[in-house]
Design an enzyme around this catalytic site. Structure first.
Site, PDB file in Angstrom:
ATOM      1  CD  GLU A  40      76.870  28.481  31.837  1.00 47.52           C
ATOM      2  OE1 GLU A  40      76.843  27.803  32.679  1.00 47.52           O
ATOM      3  OE2 GLU A  40      77.670  29.562  31.546  1.00 47.52           O
ATOM      4  CG  LEU A  83      82.150  16.558  27.822  1.00 43.58           C
ATOM      5  CD1 LEU A  83      81.315  17.317  26.840  1.00 43.58           C
ATOM      6  CD2 LEU A  83      83.100  17.464  28.762  1.00 43.58           C
ATOM      7  CE1 TYR A 124      74.218  28.589  36.732  1.00 51.09           C
ATOM      8  CE2 TYR A 124      74.635  27.051  35.224  1.00 51.09           C
ATOM      9  CZ  TYR A 124      74.923  28.168  35.888  1.00 51.09           C
ATOM     10  OH  TYR A 124      76.072  28.486  35.526  1.00 51.09           O
ATOM     11  CG  ASP A 142      77.542  29.128  39.412  1.00 56.29           C
ATOM     12  OD1 ASP A 142      77.928  29.781  40.444  1.00 56.29           O
ATOM     13  OD2 ASP A 142      78.373  28.889  38.529  1.00 56.29           O
TER      14      ASP A 142
END
Ligand code: SF4
Length: 357
Positions: A40, A83, A124, A142
């Protein structure tokens, strides 16, 4: 969302869920909280297709919190390279150390309070860990879920617009969380948003929620959610289409909220629950004694500058011929010429109801 829709969603997910390195084959199996946390976190701001390989390499090198906590920042960055948002990698390492040194013995906490106290874990990610890994009835909201809720319930506002707006979205998310198998519903919605209810070209024909989706049923799916740059002020009003017995429509110039420099249909701000009968604003133009009937013939949406409008169209039929204009700001336009005379879409939308009546 009703039980029938949730059932359809589950069935769709079981048939269509993509094979992902962080997703077990048995969709009912509880997950490794560590794997949920890493996936996540990687998925924030990054596409699934990119994250796949990064996640696989990461888990090979750092299969658990214990191993990760012993790694150097330099090495962790190496596995994160590409990333972006390196603060995420730094926080992951910090959290791994906090958890390893806690009484939890290298296991992530199973409650919001403790999870959100860890570096880099927000509401989240905490919700995702609690729902997907611990199978708790936790709400997740989300970008995918926001888009789906906005379309399912035709919500023409963003959750970022106000506290009330945010609460409405969270209420829908909590409704999902209150269902049994909430972990699967949450994940199925995330997958649906990624693969079917996409930002552009949502595939409504193949969506399990099609029959209960307001936006799809109204063929307005891509209008939801409103984009940030179009976030506008709500304005509810009434447009008057006043027609005389000799089939002329009243046009006015000036004194209106919109279209100040051109002839337009009279309009004014009004409450959503407008009362029936002749509004006092109409008496500015016509004598109440001449009014034969007043009828609400439709409702339309329109946007002008920052105003997101919803307008009721009130058709006022006069019993006599069009009276002589008392000023240059009033004109009576033959019904047959009205569509050419009123240039704005705002007026054309209101007049389109007239054609049907
Ligand atoms: S029917 Fe279309 S708009 Fe509605 S949720 Fe499904 S894909 Fe999204």
């Amino acid at each position: 969302m009703d039980a029938q829709s949730l059932k359809k969603l589950r069935e769709w997910f079981k048939k269509n869920s993509a094979e992902l390195p962080w997703r077990p084959i048995d969709l009912d199996a509880p997950r490794d909280p560590y794997a949920v946390w890493i996936s996540e976190t990687m998925l924030q701001q990054t596409q699934v297709s990119t994250v796949r390989d990064y996640f696989t390499r990461w888990m090979k090198r750092f299969p658990d919190i214990e191993t990760l906590a012993k790694a150097s920042e330099e090495e962790v960055f190496k596995y994160w390279q590409g990333l972006g948002y390196y603060s995420r990698a730094r926080n992951i390492l910090k959290t791994a150390n906090v958890v390893r040194n806690s009484t939890r013995k290298a296991t992530l906490p199973d409650n919001h309070k403790e999870l959100e106290a860890l570096p880099g874990i927000g509401a989240y990610t905490a919700g995702a860990i609690l729902s997907l890994a611990y199978h708790q009835r936790e709400a997740i909201l989300d970008g995918n879920l926001v888009r789906i809720f906005s379309r399912l319930y035709a919500l023409d506002f963003l959750p970022t617009e106000s506290k009330v707006a945010l609460k409405i979205y969270w209420d829908y998310a909590r409704e999902i969380a209150d269902s049994s198998k909430a972990y699967m519903h949450n994940e199925a919605l995330m997958e649906l948003g990624r693969t079917v209810c996409k930002v552009k070209n949502p595939d409504c024909a193949n969506c399990p929620l099609h029959s209960s989706c307001r936006a799809a049923l109204e063929k307005r799916a891509t209008e939801f959610p409103p984009s940030k740059k179009h976030t506008q002020k709500d304005w509810h009003g009434t447009v008057l289409v006043i027609e005389s017995a000799d089939h002329k429509i009243l046009a006015v110039h000036g004194g209106q909220k919109f279209f100040k420099n051109q002839f337009t249909l009279p309009h004014f701000e009004s409450p959503r629950s407008a009362t029936a009968g002749l509004p006092s604003q109409a008496e500015r133009y016509v004598d109440a004694d001449m009014v034969q009937s007043v009828e609400n013939i439709g409702k339309f949406r329109h946007s002008i500058t920052v105003h997101k409008m919803e307008c009721d169209v009130l058709y006022i039929r006069l019993s006599g011929k069009a009276p002589a204009p008392t000023s240059s700001e009033i004109k009576w336009v033959r019904r047959g010429q009205a569509l050419d005379f009123f240039a704005s879409n705002f007026c054309l939308k209101a007049l389109s109801f007239l054609k049907k009546n």
